[in-house]
Design a protein around this motif. Structure first.
Motif, short mmCIF file in Angstrom:
data_model
loop_
_atom_site.label_atom_id
_atom_site.label_comp_id
_atom_site.label_asym_id
_atom_site.label_seq_id
_atom_site.Cartn_x
_atom_site.Cartn_y
_atom_site.Cartn_z
N ALA A 50 96.37 121.68 58.73
CA ALA A 50 95.91 120.36 59.16
C ALA A 50 94.49 120.40 59.70
N ASP A 51 94.15 121.45 60.47
CA ASP A 51 92.83 121.54 61.09
C ASP A 51 92.23 122.93 60.82
N PRO A 52 91.50 123.08 59.71
CA PRO A 52 90.97 124.41 59.36
C PRO A 52 89.97 124.96 60.37
N GLU A 53 89.20 124.10 61.03
CA GLU A 53 88.22 124.58 62.01
C GLU A 53 88.91 125.22 63.20
N THR A 54 89.96 124.60 63.68
CA THR A 54 90.72 125.17 64.79
C THR A 54 91.37 126.49 64.37
N CYS A 55 91.87 126.53 63.17
CA CYS A 55 92.48 127.76 62.65
C CYS A 55 91.45 128.89 62.61
N ASP A 56 90.24 128.59 62.15
CA ASP A 56 89.18 129.60 62.09
C ASP A 56 88.77 130.07 63.48
N ARG A 57 88.71 129.14 64.44
CA ARG A 57 88.36 129.51 65.81
C ARG A 57 89.44 130.41 66.42
N MET A 58 90.70 130.10 66.16
CA MET A 58 91.79 130.94 66.65
C MET A 58 91.69 132.34 66.06
N TYR A 59 91.42 132.41 64.77
CA TYR A 59 91.31 133.71 64.12
C TYR A 59 90.18 134.53 64.73
N GLU A 60 89.02 133.91 64.91
CA GLU A 60 87.87 134.63 65.48
C GLU A 60 88.17 135.08 66.91
N SER A 61 88.86 134.26 67.68
CA SER A 61 89.23 134.66 69.05
C SER A 61 90.17 135.85 69.04
N LEU A 62 91.14 135.82 68.15
CA LEU A 62 92.09 136.94 68.06
C LEU A 62 91.39 138.22 67.61
N VAL A 63 90.42 138.10 66.71
CA VAL A 63 89.66 139.27 66.27
C VAL A 63 88.87 139.85 67.43
N ARG A 64 88.27 138.98 68.25
CA ARG A 64 87.52 139.47 69.42
C ARG A 64 88.44 140.20 70.39
N ILE A 65 89.65 139.69 70.58
CA ILE A 65 90.61 140.37 71.46
C ILE A 65 91.00 141.71 70.86
N HIS A 66 91.29 141.73 69.58
CA HIS A 66 91.76 142.94 68.91
C HIS A 66 90.68 144.04 68.88
N THR A 67 89.44 143.65 68.72
CA THR A 67 88.36 144.65 68.63
C THR A 67 87.75 144.98 69.98
N ASN A 68 88.33 144.45 71.06
CA ASN A 68 87.81 144.69 72.41
C ASN A 68 86.34 144.27 72.55
N TYR A 69 86.00 143.14 71.97
CA TYR A 69 84.63 142.65 71.97
C TYR A 69 84.08 142.54 73.38
N TYR A 70 84.80 141.88 74.27
CA TYR A 70 84.28 141.66 75.62
C TYR A 70 84.34 142.93 76.46
N LYS A 71 85.30 143.79 76.20
CA LYS A 71 85.34 145.07 76.91
C LYS A 71 84.11 145.90 76.57
N ASN A 72 83.70 145.86 75.31
CA ASN A 72 82.50 146.60 74.90
C ASN A 72 81.22 145.89 75.31
N LYS A 73 81.24 144.58 75.32
CA LYS A 73 80.05 143.82 75.68
C LYS A 73 79.74 143.94 77.18
N TYR A 74 80.78 143.95 77.99
CA TYR A 74 80.62 144.05 79.44
C TYR A 74 81.35 145.29 79.95
N PRO A 75 80.78 146.46 79.76
CA PRO A 75 81.47 147.69 80.18
C PRO A 75 81.63 147.76 81.69
N ARG A 76 82.72 148.39 82.11
CA ARG A 76 83.01 148.56 83.53
C ARG A 76 82.59 149.95 83.96
N LEU A 77 82.25 150.07 85.23
CA LEU A 77 81.88 151.38 85.75
C LEU A 77 83.09 152.29 85.90
N LYS A 78 84.23 151.70 86.27
CA LYS A 78 85.46 152.47 86.45
C LYS A 78 86.59 151.76 85.72
#
Length: 127
Positions: A50-78
């Motif tokens: 019904a809404d391909p744009e929302t579907c694409d956004r969900m997919y991209e969000s899940l890919v970012r979670i799966h690839t640890n995008y934010y963990k790599n973008k904002y590394p922690r000291l500990k």
């Protein structure tokens, strides 16, 4: 185009790990169920979204979670929190078996006794 989206979601589901310690609470299992439900449902034409744009956004969000995008973008000291608990300790604590044991520990002595003596045994049900 919808078939391409479906194949992308299937590939993501194959790559997503399943944690056996979190039975029925695992994000990988939930993701697989939702993809199957969305694409293989009999109530609408298969592969029609019904809404391909929302579907694409969900997919991209899940890919970012799966690839640890934010963990790599904002590394922690500990790799610990302010409490000093490590990631491995958190995984152990959140395991389904440990959570069940903690629930059992919360029960009072009277409730434990009542469950012990009033629980029906399978052989009693068949008589």
């Amino acid at each position: 185009m919808a078939a391409t989206r479906y194949r992308r979601f299937l590939k993501l589901c194959e790559e997503w790990p399943v944690e056996e310690t979190k039975r029925q609470r695992d994000l990988g299992v939930f993701l697989r169920q939702r993809v199957a439900q969305a694409y293989l449902c009999d109530t609408f034409i298969p592969f029609q979204i019904a809404d391909p744009e929302t579907c694409d956004r969900m997919y991209e969000s899940l890919v970012r979670i799966h690839t640890n995008y934010y963990k790599n973008k904002y590394p922690r000291l500990k790799d610990t929190s302010f409490t000093g608990v490590t990631v491995e300790d958190c995984k152990m604590i959140l395991a389904t078996d440990i959570l069940k044991q903690m629930e059992d520990m919360k029960k009072g002595p009277w409730k434990k006794l009542r469950e012990k003596f009033y629980a029906k045994k399978p052989e009693e049900d068949s008589k």
